[in-house]
Design an enzyme around this catalytic site. Structure first.
Site, PDB file in Angstrom:
ATOM      1  N   SER A   1       0.822  -1.201   0.000  1.00 29.09           N
ATOM      2  CA  SER A   1       0.000   0.000   0.000  1.00 29.09           C
ATOM      3  C   SER A   1       0.854   1.249   0.000  1.00 29.09           C
ATOM      4  O   SER A   1       1.862   1.329   0.706  1.00 29.09           O
ATOM      5  CB  SER A   1      -0.895  -0.020   1.243  1.00 29.09           C
ATOM      6  OG  SER A   1      -0.993   1.255   1.814  1.00 29.09           O
ATOM      7  N   LYS A   2       0.457   2.216  -0.782  1.00 28.43           N
ATOM      8  CA  LYS A   2       1.267   3.422  -0.835  1.00 28.43           C
ATOM      9  C   LYS A   2       1.141   4.244   0.436  1.00 28.43           C
ATOM     10  O   LYS A   2       1.980   5.073   0.736  1.00 28.43           O
ATOM     11  CB  LYS A   2       0.892   4.264  -2.059  1.00 28.43           C
ATOM     12  CG  LYS A   2      -0.536   4.757  -2.076  1.00 28.43           C
ATOM     13  CD  LYS A   2      -0.797   5.546  -3.344  1.00 28.43           C
ATOM     14  CE  LYS A   2      -2.279   5.822  -3.508  1.00 28.43           C
ATOM     15  NZ  LYS A   2      -2.591   6.403  -4.816  1.00 28.43           N
TER      16      LYS A   2
END
Length: 483
Positions: A241-242
């Site tokens: 996940s960013k």
RNA sequence: GGUCCCAUCGUCUAGUGGCCUAGGACAUCACCCUCUCAAGGUGGAGGCACGGGUUCGAAUCCCGUUGGGACUGCCA
């Protein structure tokens, strides 16, 4: 079969995700291993809220840095909007699409508690015309199955009955990714769709749309082959996940990872070269890579292993190459590219390229990333070393032998005839003998006084390059602190 | 919940029915080398999720269980 035409189709987010990089790499392998293969970049910017031109540059730059050269593009999906609209209208006229004015709330209100998710087909046969609030939905077949022949997973069967009538164009008229992607893949004559596993469930929808387009346009275009790559996950085994994970290739470049090391490491995620050797050249990667050999399970992005590999690549550099590679971190004012998130603690005036060239070999095999070089050589360029207080306390303040060694070193160093590493080594060793300390212990207070730390490059060569004047000055300063 | 995917050391993987006493790499531990730290060398510990089949023989094939994940948006 003709030459492969592959593409990566990232949405612009402002940075380049390592997962996208891995997907790009595998696509690039396929394009490069066949004569005439074409690697395309297409920016999927149909969502206007994310359509910002300055988001494109990081993608192009990162691809270039990794050495994944483009044959076509960057194309922008939004440039093809007219074709998307045309396809939507044609499909509607052919009966494949229908207008729907259901709101999310209305849909939710209709749905029984345990009912399956997705659209219930309320407007499917209402024969609505276009209105201000009508979206366009795909009339998914109620029966039959859609078979996805996946190059990595084999055959995956989807029951058409479980695929809902998904939206293809918003009520604003904007055509969505689902359709735009298919129209563009046909337009770009894509032969292999190689992407992340999160798209596997989209594949049957796109195949259905593809077939509908073949029929409605009368222009038969062969379906591309599909390959869904295993996801890259974090330590919690969830999709990278960013928000939570360090995922941009830029951040790795800034830290001083070499593009070749990143490429090599990324290739190892979900695939492996023949034999026991994992460190292999790009050429070998291109030659050996096969989609059919890609593993089926998610891979954890292990920075430790990347770092080790990077160290191997770094150590492989010639001394001159290493010095040049360090430039963006040690003298960013002289380079065209520099890390955006860090600058050296010394000024341009304090830095001396010739001194760094002499010192670099001392730290070459001691770093795993280029950014680590800075902290290892800072004492050469700073007027005063940055003293680590805990270390200073341990070997100078708390150890009665510390000040003795320092005082003796100061006295002898000032009188020294030859100022060179071997001599300094011998002298320090002699001091140790006199006060009953091993060289290991005798060098510690000197190292701490001069470099500020207990760890670093070999001490005596460092002192040689630092020079007598500065060395003596620092010994004196350290001694003053013991009074 | 539904659909789909997945399951070999902590991690990435090799393995496609006998070559497996399961190989390599990272991480980890010990030792060697050594002015610190690295690097390098040597050695160690560590795995086929579970249960049923099929077979002379299964990590490999089948079924089930369990566990994980993705998707399920008028995002891509």
């Amino acid at each position: 079969m003709g030459a492969p035409r592959v593409r990566i189709a990232p949405s612009p987010t402002g940075f380049f995700h390592v997962g996208t990089a891995r997907t790009a790499l595998f696509n690039w392998f396929v394009a490069r291993q066949a004569p005439g293969g074409v690697f395309i970049l297409r920016i999927e910017d149909t969502d206007a809220t994310r359509n910002r031109e300055e988001w494109v540059a990081p993608i192009v730059d990162s691809l270039a840095w990794l050495g994944l050269d483009l044959d076509e593009g960057p194309y922008r999906q939004s440039d093809n909007a007219l074709a998307h609209d045309g396809a939507a209208q044609l499909l509607r006229r052919s009966g494949y699409l229908y207008y729907c004015d259901c709101t999310g709330e209305a849909l939710a209100a209709r749905k029984a508690p345990g009912a399956p998710p997705g659209y219930d087909g309320f407007c499917r046969d209402r024969g609505l015309d276009r209105g201000p609030t009508t979206a366009l939905r795909f009339r998914t077949p109620l029966t039959g199955t859609t078979l996805v022949s996946d190059e990595v997973r084999g055959e995956v069967v989807f029951d058409n009955a479980v695929i809902d009538d998904f939206v293809v164009a918003k009520s604003t008229g904007a055509v969505l990714y689902a359709l735009a992607n298919v129209v563009d893949d046909r337009h770009d004559k894509i032969t292999h769709v190689i992407r992340g596993e999160e798209h596997l469930a989209n594949a049957p929808k796109q195949m259905l749309l593809w077939a509908a387009l073949n029929d409605a346009t009368g222009d038969y275009v062969a379906l591309p082959s599909y390959a869904h790559l295993p996801l890259l996950v974090n330590e919690r085994r969830q999709k990278l996940s960013k928000r939570k994970d360090p995922v941009s290739t830029e951040s790795y470049r800034n830290e001083g990872y070499l593009a070749e090391a990143v490429v090599n490491y990324l290739a190892l995620l979900g695939w492996s070269p023949r034999g026991d050797e994992e460190k292999v050249t790009r050429e070998v990667l291109v030659e050996q890579f096969r989609l059919g050999d890609v593993s089926h399970s998610p891979a954890f992005f292990d920075v430790k292993k990347l770092t080790h590999l990077n160290g191997e690549y770094l150590r492989e550099l010639d001394p001159e190459e290493f010095v040049a590679a360090c430039a963006p971190w040690v003298c960013p004012w002289s380079t065209s590219w520099r890390p955006s998130d860090r600058t050296p603690p010394w000024s341009e005036e304090q830095f001396h390229a010739s001194l760094f060239a002499r010192v670099a070999p001392l730290v070459h095999e001691r770093v795993a990333t280029l950014s680590q070089v800075v902290a290892m050589v800072d004492f050469f360029f700073l007027d005063e070393p940055v003293i680590d207080e805990a270390s200073f306390h341990k070997v100078v303040l708390a150890d009665p032998q510390g000040p003795v060694v320092l005082a003796e070193a100061l006295r002898r160093f000032e009188l020294l005839g030859d100022w060179d590493g071997p001599t300094l080594h011998a002298v320090t060793s002699g001091i140790g003998d006199e006060v009953g300390l091993s060289l290991r212990r005798a060098q510690a207070p000197i190292r701490c006084a001069v470099t500020g730390r207990l760890v670093g490059p070999p001490l005596f060569e460092s002192l040689e390059y630092l020079g007598r004047r500065r060395t003596v000055q620092r010994l004196r300063a350290a001694l003053a602190r013991t009074l």
